[in-house]
Write a protein that holds these residues in place. Structure first.
Motif, PDB file in Angstrom:
ATOM      1  N   LEU A   1     -23.817  -6.649 -17.713  1.00 33.65           N
ATOM      2  CA  LEU A   1     -24.142  -7.261 -19.003  1.00 33.65           C
ATOM      3  C   LEU A   1     -23.572  -8.678 -19.076  1.00 33.65           C
ATOM      4  O   LEU A   1     -22.596  -9.000 -18.409  1.00 33.65           O
ATOM      5  CB  LEU A   1     -23.574  -6.429 -20.156  1.00 33.65           C
TER       6      LEU A   1
ATOM      7  N   ASP B   1     -24.872 -10.106 -24.328  1.00 36.38           N
ATOM      8  CA  ASP B   1     -25.009  -8.645 -24.474  1.00 36.38           C
ATOM      9  C   ASP B   1     -23.751  -8.049 -25.112  1.00 36.38           C
ATOM     10  O   ASP B   1     -23.823  -7.161 -25.965  1.00 36.38           O
ATOM     11  CB  ASP B   1     -25.210  -7.976 -23.106  1.00 36.38           C
TER      12      ASP B   1
ATOM     13  N   ALA C   1     -21.706  -9.364 -27.160  1.00 38.94           N
ATOM     14  CA  ALA C   1     -21.673  -9.654 -28.594  1.00 38.94           C
ATOM     15  C   ALA C   1     -22.646  -8.768 -29.377  1.00 38.94           C
ATOM     16  O   ALA C   1     -22.515  -8.627 -30.596  1.00 38.94           O
ATOM     17  CB  ALA C   1     -22.000 -11.127 -28.835  1.00 38.94           C
ATOM     18  N   ASP C   2     -23.620  -8.188 -28.667  1.00 40.03           N
ATOM     19  CA  ASP C   2     -24.653  -7.370 -29.331  1.00 40.03           C
ATOM     20  C   ASP C   2     -24.302  -5.891 -29.387  1.00 40.03           C
ATOM     21  O   ASP C   2     -25.056  -5.095 -29.958  1.00 40.03           O
ATOM     22  CB  ASP C   2     -25.980  -7.487 -28.550  1.00 40.03           C
ATOM     23  N   LEU C   3     -23.189  -5.477 -28.793  1.00 43.63           N
ATOM     24  CA  LEU C   3     -22.916  -4.042 -28.665  1.00 43.63           C
ATOM     25  C   LEU C   3     -22.697  -3.381 -30.024  1.00 43.63           C
ATOM     26  O   LEU C   3     -22.143  -3.976 -30.938  1.00 43.63           O
ATOM     27  CB  LEU C   3     -21.684  -3.814 -27.786  1.00 43.63           C
ATOM     28  N   ASP C   4     -23.124  -2.140 -30.110  1.00 43.71           N
ATOM     29  CA  ASP C   4     -22.959  -1.334 -31.337  1.00 43.71           C
ATOM     30  C   ASP C   4     -21.687  -0.508 -31.168  1.00 43.71           C
ATOM     31  O   ASP C   4     -21.724   0.623 -30.710  1.00 43.71           O
ATOM     32  CB  ASP C   4     -24.190  -0.441 -31.510  1.00 43.71           C
ATOM     33  N   LEU C   5     -20.555  -1.110 -31.544  1.00 44.83           N
ATOM     34  CA  LEU C   5     -19.246  -0.464 -31.339  1.00 44.83           C
ATOM     35  C   LEU C   5     -18.775   0.224 -32.615  1.00 44.83           C
ATOM     36  O   LEU C   5     -19.157  -0.164 -33.716  1.00 44.83           O
ATOM     37  CB  LEU C   5     -18.224  -1.517 -30.882  1.00 44.83           C
TER      38      LEU C   5
ATOM     39  N   TYR D   1     -15.978  -6.466 -37.176  1.00 36.60           N
ATOM     40  CA  TYR D   1     -16.331  -7.031 -35.871  1.00 36.60           C
ATOM     41  C   TYR D   1     -15.204  -6.655 -34.925  1.00 36.60           C
ATOM     42  O   TYR D   1     -14.109  -7.232 -34.970  1.00 36.60           O
ATOM     43  CB  TYR D   1     -16.477  -8.559 -35.933  1.00 36.60           C
TER      44      TYR D   1
ATOM     45  N   LEU E   1     -16.293  -7.746 -29.815  1.00 42.06           N
ATOM     46  CA  LEU E   1     -17.373  -8.570 -30.362  1.00 42.06           C
ATOM     47  C   LEU E   1     -16.841  -9.943 -30.753  1.00 42.06           C
ATOM     48  O   LEU E   1     -17.485 -10.970 -30.525  1.00 42.06           O
ATOM     49  CB  LEU E   1     -17.992  -7.888 -31.589  1.00 42.06           C
TER      50      LEU E   1
ATOM     51  N   GLN F   1     -18.169 -13.495 -29.381  1.00 40.60           N
ATOM     52  CA  GLN F   1     -18.685 -14.534 -30.280  1.00 40.60           C
ATOM     53  C   GLN F   1     -17.955 -15.860 -30.057  1.00 40.60           C
ATOM     54  O   GLN F   1     -18.569 -16.924 -30.084  1.00 40.60           O
ATOM     55  CB  GLN F   1     -18.523 -14.087 -31.742  1.00 40.60           C
TER      56      GLN F   1
END
Lengths: 434, 434
Positions: free
Chosen positions: B396, B400, B402-406, B416, B420, B424
């Protein structure tokens, strides 16, 4: 008009949208209309304010209104109710004056707690959704007259609320219509671990209709935690396409089907990468991220939302309960050929003091496609789920999961981390079934 | 001969290899030769035995010798020193009798602590590498005569050992040749956070030659923790190809360059996915996994090792220090065009009691390729690093990440997540540099 972005809703999504839009275009007139008296409040913290862990409601607010108004130049109007959206004329009808014209509209109206008709309207009934709701309930508890409480619903908000009330010395009964706790969070087998723990703290009544129970005069207060629906009426009435649970449908730039209208936060159904379809999963991180995307794009910038994988965590008394992807039940409902593997691993090396069991379930297709995971334990569950969330985002398989180079030291994990252990269990069971 | 697998070394890798081979081929004669009196001991737990947290050395042993002998049918020979390997005649020369013939050989001889010539040979000097080493040092400490100790080396074993001695009431001086702590674990900027914390517990002398210091008569004991080298001499002498640090080179099935000879554990340099080359990173999980692969393949089965990404975590007094991938220094040494972004995030929501700062660094190429990450904090570092480890395994990018669903809940993370937040920060710095 030089360009006015109107944002409906001053929650996490709305304020993220307004702030992002301001960054993209400093000349834009940015107006936020919020029905409550609070903006940028972290609603996920409400149970902890109720519990007394967060002393002041204001502590839950990311930035005070003056910060948005003075430092970010956002025209934030609290206590302003919106009655309608007219996308053809680009007008918002509200109770704070004449209709507001917009060049771009971001709808971030959030969620609305579902309610049930209760007996005894003379007795205080509450939800825990807005700061005001929670402040009112806390004031009642602070008054010392609440000895027994009925919490309706054993979903995550119900259990967080029950924990908060128990922390305040209230004797709590939790009534849940379904025959298990956390019915939309984890599978029944995993919920059983949570249930046993919860029974140590509250009077738990599963498979129970709360309405007759609520007639019991010994309850001093009733709190309804029966789920949240998208507050999508304004947009639906204006003709926007809606999807799962009635949530607003958006593309990866948060565009609705209405020209000039974006949407974000708990009122939308974002794309779920594992389902390959939109899903209604109203949670804080998604609200923040989709708000940022909506505000950026509405102001003329470029951003995309990569989608969710269905990750969530909740503290339930002394337990961490986490899930990502699809539960076995969700996967089967979606028509997938899904199986699950379970292990009871450990949070630390077996010889390290304080080691606790960690229950892990992985959900996958027999061919190896990873679909989701669930974790329950006193420690080590909350953030370990993120490994599987990352694997799902990347499209890794069960075999890949077993190959990961995860951190090891005796205070933090067994040498085969629980994630590796459950992946190995899935591999063994798949091999045995062949 | 019906087929005999000989395993040199009864540590994590050797016993994993022997057990895996037994599962693949129950008819195989499996012999393990181990020089110490312990097999399957978790060496990572040695500092915790020294500290008194793990009462008995036997607690560190995954399974007792009788388990391997009786339940798994493995001919485990403790206290047996090996002198040579003759790959042409498939013979192992050892001090326990006549040369042992093998059809397949797995070499899992582990690592060997590097030493330095110390003054005052009359005073006890120790390393913390084998159970025996540690038992002897602990016995001395138990005797109550150790008031001051000199630990040479501020790498992770040095700091773990220092912490253990402090826990036993010993006054500890740590001397490190380099001008910072954890020189091979984290970058200097991250090490500075650890250094400040360590100074609260021990007398830390950085950039210091320990040899003159060791002449000081006020130290009752000296413990040398100056790193581990691969114990690869047997195989190197037999003609096997070696690589970084002199470690044995293997392919993804743990085959060495010698026919009929596999190798695993701390004596090898496995493939590093981020470097794209072999690397010597001797750690427990890799020993277990490569041992399993070597034993499986040597016994005729099929398995592959996917490689490492350089993940490690260490507890340093009250801090968790974790890293994965490449540090900035490592990336630049490898010739990569690398930059770093740093944030100080939080372990919990800012309003949740117990929230602590979490220092995070992400290392990446300006084009967005993710190279590594480092985490330091009182909580939330140890397992959060695994998110980045998973991202590295999957290839990744920073975008990618920064886009993770944590997972998010106030007791466990800010909305955040620190992962993340640092992604960012990297995105912002990259955009600003364009």
């Amino acid at each position: 008009m030089a360009g006015r972005l109107v944002v409906l809703g001053g929650g996490a999504a709305g304020m993220s949208a307004a702030s992002a839009a301001r960054r993209v275009d400093p000349t834009l007139d940015v107006v936020v209309l919020e029905s409550t008296g609070f903006a940028a409040a972290g609603l996920c913290g409400l149970p902890y304010h109720l519990a007394g862990l967060v002393p002041e409601a204001e502590d839950l607010v990311a930035y005070p209104p003056s910060y948005f108004r003075e430092r970010r130049g956002i025209d934030l109007r609290l206590g302003t109710e919106v009655h309608g959206v007219d996308p053809a004329r680009r007008l918002v009808h509200h109770d704070g004056g004449r209709p507001l014209e917009y060049s771009a509209l971001v709808v971030a109206t959030g969620g609305r707690p579902s309610t049930i008709p209760l007996p005894r309207p003379d007795r205080p009934g509450f939800v825990v959704r807005t700061v005001e709701d929670t402040v009112a309930l806390r004031a009642l508890v602070d008054g010392g007259t609440v000895r027994r409480a009925l919490v309706i619903g054993a979903g995550y908000i119900g259990l967080e609320t029950a924990e908060a009330l128990v922390a305040r010395g209230v004797s709590v009964t939790v009534a849940e219509r379904i025959d298990r706790v956390l019915p939309t969070t984890v599978d029944a087998e995993v919920a059983a671990v949570v249930e046993e723990h919860v029974r140590g703290h509250v009077d738990l009544r599963l498979g129970t209709d709360a309405i007759p129970l609520a007639a019991d005069r010994s309850f001093d207060v009733v709190v309804t935690c029966t789920g949240v629906r998208p507050a999508a009426d304004l947009l639906a009435d204006a003709g926007a396409d809606t999807g799962p649970g009635g949530a607003v449908l958006v593309d990866d730039r948060m565009r609705t089907s209405l020209p000039g209208v974006w949407a974000a936060g708990d009122c939308i159904a974002p794309y779920h990468r594992v389902l390959g379809a939109p899903a209604f999963v109203p949670l804080g991180p998604t609200a923040n991220k989709t708000g940022r995307v909506a505000g950026t794009v509405a102001a003329g910038g470029d951003a995309r939302f990569a989608g969710i994988v269905g990750t969530a965590v909740v503290k339930v008394f002394d337990l961490e309960v986490a899930r990502t992807g699809l539960t076995l039940a969700e996967a089967r409902t979606a028509g997938l050929d899904a199986v699950a593997a379970d292990v009871v691993s450990r949070s630390r090396a077996k010889y390290y003091p304080g080691v606790r069991p960690l229950h892990v379930r992985v959900v996958h297709e027999p061919g190896g496609r990873l679909l989701g995971a669930q974790f329950v334990g006193v420690e080590g569950a909350a953030k370990r789920v993120d490994v599987v969330a990352t694997a799902l985002h990347a499209g890794l398989s069960v075999d890949d999961l077993a190959d990961l180079d995860l951190s090891y030291a005796p205070p933090y994990a067994p040498v085969y981390d629980p994630v590796l252990a459950v992946a190995q269990a899935a591999q063994r069971e798949t091999a045995a079934a062949r």
